[in-house]
Write a protein that holds these residues in place. Structure first.
Motif, PDB file in Angstrom:
ATOM      1  N   ARG A  32       2.596  11.748 -10.203  1.00  0.00           N
ATOM      2  CA  ARG A  32       2.045  13.107 -10.238  1.00  0.00           C
ATOM      3  C   ARG A  32       3.165  14.139 -10.306  1.00  0.00           C
ATOM      4  NH1 ARG A  32      -1.588  10.893  -6.429  1.00  0.00           N
ATOM      5  NH2 ARG A  32      -0.445  11.876  -4.709  1.00  0.00           N
ATOM      6  N   ALA A  33       4.221  13.940  -9.528  1.00  0.00           N
ATOM      7  CA  ALA A  33       5.358  14.868  -9.539  1.00  0.00           C
ATOM      8  C   ALA A  33       6.032  14.877 -10.905  1.00  0.00           C
ATOM      9  CB  ALA A  33       6.356  14.492  -8.452  1.00  0.00           C
ATOM     10  N   ARG A  34       6.172  13.710 -11.520  1.00  0.00           N
ATOM     11  CA  ARG A  34       6.799  13.606 -12.842  1.00  0.00           C
ATOM     12  C   ARG A  34       6.027  14.410 -13.877  1.00  0.00           C
ATOM     13  NH1 ARG A  34       6.528   8.447 -13.285  1.00  0.00           N
ATOM     14  NH2 ARG A  34       8.343   8.102 -12.004  1.00  0.00           N
ATOM     15  N   VAL A  35       4.698  14.332 -13.830  1.00  0.00           N
ATOM     16  CA  VAL A  35       3.860  15.089 -14.770  1.00  0.00           C
ATOM     17  C   VAL A  35       4.052  16.582 -14.556  1.00  0.00           C
ATOM     18  CG1 VAL A  35       1.467  15.642 -15.358  1.00  0.00           C
ATOM     19  CG2 VAL A  35       2.162  13.262 -15.115  1.00  0.00           C
ATOM     20  N   VAL A  36       4.036  17.004 -13.300  1.00  0.00           N
ATOM     21  CA  VAL A  36       4.215  18.428 -12.998  1.00  0.00           C
ATOM     22  C   VAL A  36       5.599  18.891 -13.432  1.00  0.00           C
ATOM     23  CG1 VAL A  36       4.404  20.115 -11.123  1.00  0.00           C
ATOM     24  CG2 VAL A  36       2.533  18.465 -11.127  1.00  0.00           C
ATOM     25  N   LEU A  37       6.619  18.120 -13.123  1.00  0.00           N
ATOM     26  CA  LEU A  37       7.992  18.522 -13.451  1.00  0.00           C
ATOM     27  C   LEU A  37       8.241  18.610 -14.950  1.00  0.00           C
ATOM     28  CD1 LEU A  37       9.991  16.536 -10.770  1.00  0.00           C
ATOM     29  CD2 LEU A  37       9.637  19.008 -10.873  1.00  0.00           C
ATOM     30  N   ALA A  38       7.529  17.828 -15.720  1.00  0.00           N
ATOM     31  CA  ALA A  38       7.720  17.849 -17.174  1.00  0.00           C
ATOM     32  C   ALA A  38       7.381  19.216 -17.761  1.00  0.00           C
ATOM     33  CB  ALA A  38       6.875  16.768 -17.829  1.00  0.00           C
ATOM     34  N   GLY A  39       6.488  19.932 -17.122  1.00  0.00           N
ATOM     35  CA  GLY A  39       6.081  21.231 -17.661  1.00  0.00           C
ATOM     36  C   GLY A  39       6.573  22.424 -16.877  1.00  0.00           C
ATOM     37  N   HIS A  41       0.839  -1.199   0.000  1.00  0.00           N
ATOM     38  CA  HIS A  41       0.000   0.000   0.000  1.00  0.00           C
ATOM     39  C   HIS A  41       0.879   1.257   0.000  1.00  0.00           C
ATOM     40  CE1 HIS A  41      -2.962   2.943   0.706  1.00  0.00           C
ATOM     41  NE2 HIS A  41      -3.014   2.897   2.014  1.00  0.00           N
ATOM     42  N   ARG A  42       1.912   1.274   0.860  1.00  0.00           N
ATOM     43  CA  ARG A  42       2.815   2.430   0.908  1.00  0.00           C
ATOM     44  C   ARG A  42       3.557   2.597  -0.416  1.00  0.00           C
ATOM     45  NH1 ARG A  42       3.645   0.053   5.785  1.00  0.00           N
ATOM     46  NH2 ARG A  42       5.693  -0.752   5.204  1.00  0.00           N
ATOM     47  N   LEU A  43       3.955   1.499  -1.013  1.00  0.00           N
ATOM     48  CA  LEU A  43       4.658   1.547  -2.297  1.00  0.00           C
ATOM     49  C   LEU A  43       3.742   2.078  -3.401  1.00  0.00           C
ATOM     50  CD1 LEU A  43       7.274   0.982  -3.782  1.00  0.00           C
ATOM     51  CD2 LEU A  43       6.489  -1.351  -4.158  1.00  0.00           C
ATOM     52  N   ALA A  44       2.501   1.633  -3.427  1.00  0.00           N
ATOM     53  CA  ALA A  44       1.542   2.126  -4.425  1.00  0.00           C
ATOM     54  C   ALA A  44       1.295   3.619  -4.239  1.00  0.00           C
ATOM     55  CB  ALA A  44       0.236   1.346  -4.337  1.00  0.00           C
ATOM     56  N   ASP A  45       1.196   4.064  -2.987  1.00  0.00           N
ATOM     57  CA  ASP A  45       0.989   5.485  -2.700  1.00  0.00           C
ATOM     58  C   ASP A  45       2.183   6.306  -3.164  1.00  0.00           C
ATOM     59  OD1 ASP A  45      -0.389   7.764  -1.440  1.00  0.00           O
ATOM     60  OD2 ASP A  45       1.269   7.655   0.000  1.00  0.00           O
ATOM     61  N   LEU A  46       3.389   5.842  -2.858  1.00  0.00           N
ATOM     62  CA  LEU A  46       4.593   6.548  -3.269  1.00  0.00           C
ATOM     63  C   LEU A  46       4.701   6.591  -4.793  1.00  0.00           C
ATOM     64  CD1 LEU A  46       7.189   7.979  -2.533  1.00  0.00           C
ATOM     65  CD2 LEU A  46       8.306   5.747  -2.381  1.00  0.00           C
ATOM     66  N   THR A  47       4.368   5.497  -5.458  1.00  0.00           N
ATOM     67  CA  THR A  47       4.399   5.464  -6.922  1.00  0.00           C
ATOM     68  C   THR A  47       3.417   6.469  -7.507  1.00  0.00           C
ATOM     69  OG1 THR A  47       5.076   3.152  -6.923  1.00  0.00           O
ATOM     70  CG2 THR A  47       4.077   3.983  -8.946  1.00  0.00           C
ATOM     71  N   SER A  48       2.238   6.543  -6.926  1.00  0.00           N
ATOM     72  CA  SER A  48       1.233   7.501  -7.388  1.00  0.00           C
ATOM     73  C   SER A  48       1.727   8.935  -7.212  1.00  0.00           C
ATOM     74  CB  SER A  48      -0.071   7.288  -6.623  1.00  0.00           C
ATOM     75  OG  SER A  48      -1.012   8.261  -6.965  1.00  0.00           O
ATOM     76  N   ARG A  49       2.301   9.252  -6.054  1.00  0.00           N
ATOM     77  CA  ARG A  49       2.820  10.600  -5.817  1.00  0.00           C
ATOM     78  C   ARG A  49       3.982  10.915  -6.761  1.00  0.00           C
ATOM     79  NH1 ARG A  49       4.161  11.026   0.227  1.00  0.00           N
ATOM     80  NH2 ARG A  49       4.136   8.763   0.215  1.00  0.00           N
ATOM     81  N   ALA A  50       4.837   9.932  -7.028  1.00  0.00           N
ATOM     82  CA  ALA A  50       5.961  10.133  -7.946  1.00  0.00           C
ATOM     83  C   ALA A  50       5.464  10.384  -9.365  1.00  0.00           C
ATOM     84  CB  ALA A  50       6.897   8.930  -7.911  1.00  0.00           C
TER      85      ALA A  50
END
Length: 98
Positions: A23-30, A12-21
């Motif tokens: 989202r961050a990747r999408v934001v950082l791309a722009g 569960h913690r790994l899935a949450d961290l993957t989801s947050r990562a």
């Protein structure tokens, strides 16, 4: 806590961290930081890491000496970099949450 409960919690913690990562990747791309000089002569846009994306010189810039213009570009680029640094920090903050 038995091994199965621990594994479920870990997944569960790994899935949450993957989801947050993700989202961050999408934001950082722009992410870009843009700043304009106080007099409007120079506008600079930079990418994370400081790569120059855009440099706009307004009519007012023609009134400046080369030394003044160069200093204004460097100063404005530094402010644009500060802006992009702030945006990057905001994007990765969720990854650092417990």
């Amino acid at each position: 806590m038995d091994g199965r409960q621990w594994l479920d919690g870990y997944q569960h913690r790994l899935a949450d961290l993957t989801s947050r990562a993700d989202r961050a990747r999408v934001v950082l791309a722009g992410v870009e930081g843009t700043a304009a000089s106080a007099d409007g002569a120079v506008t600079v846009t930079v990418a994370p890491g400081g790569a120059l994306r855009r440099l706009e010189l307004a009519e007012r810039s023609a009134e400046l000496t080369r030394v003044q213009l160069a200093a204004l570009v460097v100063e404005t680029a530094a402010r644009a970099q500060a802006e992009v640094d702030r945006l990057v920090a905001e994007a990765v903050a969720p990854l650092l949450e417990a």
